[in-house]
Design a protein around this motif. Structure first.
Motif, PDB file in Angstrom:
ATOM      1  N   PRO A 153     -27.646   4.825 -21.959  1.00 18.17           N
ATOM      2  CA  PRO A 153     -28.060   5.939 -22.819  1.00 18.17           C
ATOM      3  C   PRO A 153     -27.173   7.159 -22.568  1.00 18.17           C
ATOM      4  O   PRO A 153     -26.803   7.435 -21.421  1.00 18.17           O
ATOM      5  CB  PRO A 153     -29.503   6.199 -22.386  1.00 18.17           C
ATOM      6  N   PHE A 154     -26.838   7.870 -23.623  1.00 23.37           N
ATOM      7  CA  PHE A 154     -25.934   9.013 -23.499  1.00 23.37           C
ATOM      8  C   PHE A 154     -26.540  10.067 -22.584  1.00 23.37           C
ATOM      9  O   PHE A 154     -27.697  10.465 -22.742  1.00 23.37           O
ATOM     10  CB  PHE A 154     -25.652   9.622 -24.872  1.00 23.37           C
ATOM     11  N   ASN A 155     -25.751  10.524 -21.610  1.00 17.53           N
ATOM     12  CA  ASN A 155     -26.182  11.533 -20.642  1.00 17.53           C
ATOM     13  C   ASN A 155     -25.395  12.809 -20.921  1.00 17.53           C
ATOM     14  O   ASN A 155     -24.227  12.926 -20.557  1.00 17.53           O
ATOM     15  CB  ASN A 155     -25.934  11.033 -19.217  1.00 17.53           C
ATOM     16  N   ALA A 156     -26.043  13.768 -21.584  1.00 19.82           N
ATOM     17  CA  ALA A 156     -25.357  14.997 -21.984  1.00 19.82           C
ATOM     18  C   ALA A 156     -24.903  15.823 -20.786  1.00 19.82           C
ATOM     19  O   ALA A 156     -23.986  16.641 -20.902  1.00 19.82           O
ATOM     20  CB  ALA A 156     -26.279  15.839 -22.877  1.00 19.82           C
ATOM     21  N   ALA A 157     -25.520  15.598 -19.628  1.00 20.65           N
ATOM     22  CA  ALA A 157     -25.162  16.370 -18.433  1.00 20.65           C
ATOM     23  C   ALA A 157     -23.898  15.846 -17.762  1.00 20.65           C
ATOM     24  O   ALA A 157     -23.310  16.523 -16.917  1.00 20.65           O
ATOM     25  CB  ALA A 157     -26.316  16.342 -17.427  1.00 20.65           C
ATOM     26  N   MET A 158     -23.465  14.627 -18.147  1.00 19.84           N
ATOM     27  CA  MET A 158     -22.337  13.999 -17.483  1.00 19.84           C
ATOM     28  C   MET A 158     -21.061  14.798 -17.712  1.00 19.84           C
ATOM     29  O   MET A 158     -20.780  15.262 -18.814  1.00 19.84           O
ATOM     30  CB  MET A 158     -22.154  12.568 -18.005  1.00 19.84           C
ATOM     31  N   ARG A 162     -18.288  18.338 -12.679  1.00 18.23           N
ATOM     32  CA  ARG A 162     -19.456  18.569 -11.831  1.00 18.23           C
ATOM     33  C   ARG A 162     -19.727  17.381 -10.902  1.00 18.23           C
ATOM     34  O   ARG A 162     -20.778  17.316 -10.278  1.00 18.23           O
ATOM     35  CB  ARG A 162     -20.694  18.857 -12.688  1.00 18.23           C
ATOM     36  N   GLU A 163     -18.801  16.442 -10.844  1.00 25.40           N
ATOM     37  CA  GLU A 163     -18.980  15.262  -9.999  1.00 25.40           C
ATOM     38  C   GLU A 163     -18.362  15.469  -8.617  1.00 25.40           C
ATOM     39  O   GLU A 163     -17.414  16.253  -8.451  1.00 25.40           O
ATOM     40  CB  GLU A 163     -18.347  14.028 -10.645  1.00 25.40           C
ATOM     41  N   CYS A 164     -18.879  14.734  -7.656  1.00 23.02           N
ATOM     42  CA  CYS A 164     -18.345  14.737  -6.297  1.00 23.02           C
ATOM     43  C   CYS A 164     -18.172  13.299  -5.824  1.00 23.02           C
ATOM     44  O   CYS A 164     -18.919  12.410  -6.225  1.00 23.02           O
ATOM     45  CB  CYS A 164     -19.280  15.468  -5.331  1.00 23.02           C
ATOM     46  N   PHE A 236     -18.960   6.594  -3.244  1.00 26.86           N
ATOM     47  CA  PHE A 236     -19.723   6.661  -4.486  1.00 26.86           C
ATOM     48  C   PHE A 236     -19.636   8.070  -5.046  1.00 26.86           C
ATOM     49  O   PHE A 236     -19.399   9.038  -4.314  1.00 26.86           O
ATOM     50  CB  PHE A 236     -21.178   6.198  -4.303  1.00 26.86           C
ATOM     51  N   ASP A 237     -19.776   8.151  -6.362  1.00 29.29           N
ATOM     52  CA  ASP A 237     -19.681   9.431  -7.052  1.00 29.29           C
ATOM     53  C   ASP A 237     -21.062   9.903  -7.476  1.00 29.29           C
ATOM     54  O   ASP A 237     -21.900   9.091  -7.891  1.00 29.29           O
ATOM     55  CB  ASP A 237     -18.779   9.320  -8.283  1.00 29.29           C
ATOM     56  N   VAL A 238     -21.286  11.194  -7.338  1.00 24.80           N
ATOM     57  CA  VAL A 238     -22.557  11.793  -7.750  1.00 24.80           C
ATOM     58  C   VAL A 238     -22.282  12.929  -8.722  1.00 24.80           C
ATOM     59  O   VAL A 238     -21.202  13.519  -8.726  1.00 24.80           O
ATOM     60  CB  VAL A 238     -23.374  12.314  -6.546  1.00 24.80           C
ATOM     61  N   LEU A 239     -23.273  13.230  -9.535  1.00 24.76           N
ATOM     62  CA  LEU A 239     -23.195  14.304 -10.510  1.00 24.76           C
ATOM     63  C   LEU A 239     -24.221  15.372 -10.167  1.00 24.76           C
ATOM     64  O   LEU A 239     -25.400  15.067  -9.979  1.00 24.76           O
ATOM     65  CB  LEU A 239     -23.474  13.757 -11.917  1.00 24.76           C
ATOM     66  N   ARG A 240     -23.773  16.605 -10.080  1.00 26.97           N
ATOM     67  CA  ARG A 240     -24.674  17.756  -9.933  1.00 26.97           C
ATOM     68  C   ARG A 240     -24.911  18.318 -11.327  1.00 26.97           C
ATOM     69  O   ARG A 240     -24.007  18.898 -11.939  1.00 26.97           O
ATOM     70  CB  ARG A 240     -24.021  18.809  -9.029  1.00 26.97           C
ATOM     71  N   THR A 241     -26.089  18.090 -11.867  1.00 24.52           N
ATOM     72  CA  THR A 241     -26.373  18.503 -13.236  1.00 24.52           C
ATOM     73  C   THR A 241     -26.612  20.016 -13.309  1.00 24.52           C
ATOM     74  O   THR A 241     -26.919  20.656 -12.299  1.00 24.52           O
ATOM     75  CB  THR A 241     -27.616  17.774 -13.784  1.00 24.52           C
TER      76      THR A 241
END
Length: 287
Positions: A153-158, A162-164, A236-241
């Motif tokens: 599903p589309f994630n508008a916050a992606m 903002r990724e680490c 691994f990569d994470v997103l800070r929304t």
């Protein structure tokens, strides 16, 4: 997971990163100050000798199999608040054709946008160098397997800004370091005055995701997945929304010999840190 580690936040002046990029361009080469990969065994072994008590492993080209998206899609979807996803197999003849033209298409020419048609899917694949490489890896690993594409599903916050990237070395059972993912531009802190507080949120979120990754690995029927992860490490990569959540994006190989970029670190210069030989966990950002 070992929680008795202090966290240190390093804020690099982005002008230093720009200077390194500019110097490399003048010399018609890639910068070696940041985001290195594909080092030789001799290079890393000179800094992290194998067969020692604190590193009883061999330096190897990490396997892609434990980091395949299909192993982790339930955990990734749950982290991003998605309850469903679609999977379809790509015929080998089509995968071979796409691989000859130029698997998450994060670097596609069209960027972060909604996929609505089959043509959109094909376009994302053949315009993404990462996707093409992923197809090639699967075709090389197996003579019969059909690559699979996952539609989330589309994630508008992606957003890569903002990724680490989170580094988890072999045999340590913990996180050793975190860097912003898109190292060629300043990190998007909500406020640089509160950078340390925001970095702590990222660190705590990454630790929680690490625990869930290892719990999931223990439950997998294929024990070789968790075995490889413990022996070879992983990133691994994470997103800070924008709302402050820390979401799981994807999992990648670990190590100086791998193709995994070190972002604001250098696999050789920062080897002691990345391979977990230092006591502190360092979070590094450019501002």
């Amino acid at each position: 997971m070992d929680n008795n580690r202090s966290m240190h936040v390093t804020l690099l002046p982005f002008s230093d990163v720009q200077a390194a990029i500019g110097k490399a361009r003048e010399e018609w080469k890639e910068t070696t100050d940041f985001n290195t990969a594909h080092h030789s065994e001799e290079e890393i072994d000179a800094v992290i000798p194998t067969g020692k008590e604190d590193f009883p492993f061999r330096h190897v080209m990490s396997s892609f199999f434990p980091t395949r998206f299909g192993h982790w899609v339930p955990l990734i979807a749950a982290s991003q608040g998605a309850s469903c996803w679609h999977v379809f197999e790509i015929p080998r003849y089509l995968a071979q054709e796409l691989a000859g033209l130029y698997a998450r298409a994060k670097d596609s020419d069209v960027g972060h946008s909604i996929v609505e048609t089959l043509d959109d899917v094909i376009s994302r694949l053949y315009t993404s160098m990462r996707a093409v490489r992923g197809l090639g890896d699967i075709l090389e690993e197996s003579a019969a397997e059909k690559p699979r594409s996952f539609l989330m599903p589309f994630n508008a916050a992606m957003g890569p800004a903002r990724e680490c990237r989170v580094f988890c070395p072999p045999g340590k059972g913990r996180i050793s370091a975190i860097s912003q993912y898109r190292w060629t531009e300043p990190f998007r802190f909500q406020s640089t005055d509160n950078a340390n507080d925001e970095a702590l949120v990222i660190y705590e979120g990454a630790r929680a995701i690490y625990d869930r990754i290892m719990e999931s690995a223990e439950k997998m029927q294929d024990s070789s997945i968790r075995g490889k992860m413990k022996e070879e490490g992983f990133t691994f990569d994470v997103l800070r929304t924008p709302s402050g959540e820390v979401q799981f994006v994807e999992i990648n190989p670990f190590g100086a010999m791998s193709g995994c970029g070190s972002c604001l670190f250098n696999w050789i210069r920062d080897a002691k840190l990345l391979y977990g030989m230092e006591q502190q966990v360092r979070l590094q950002f450019a501002v």
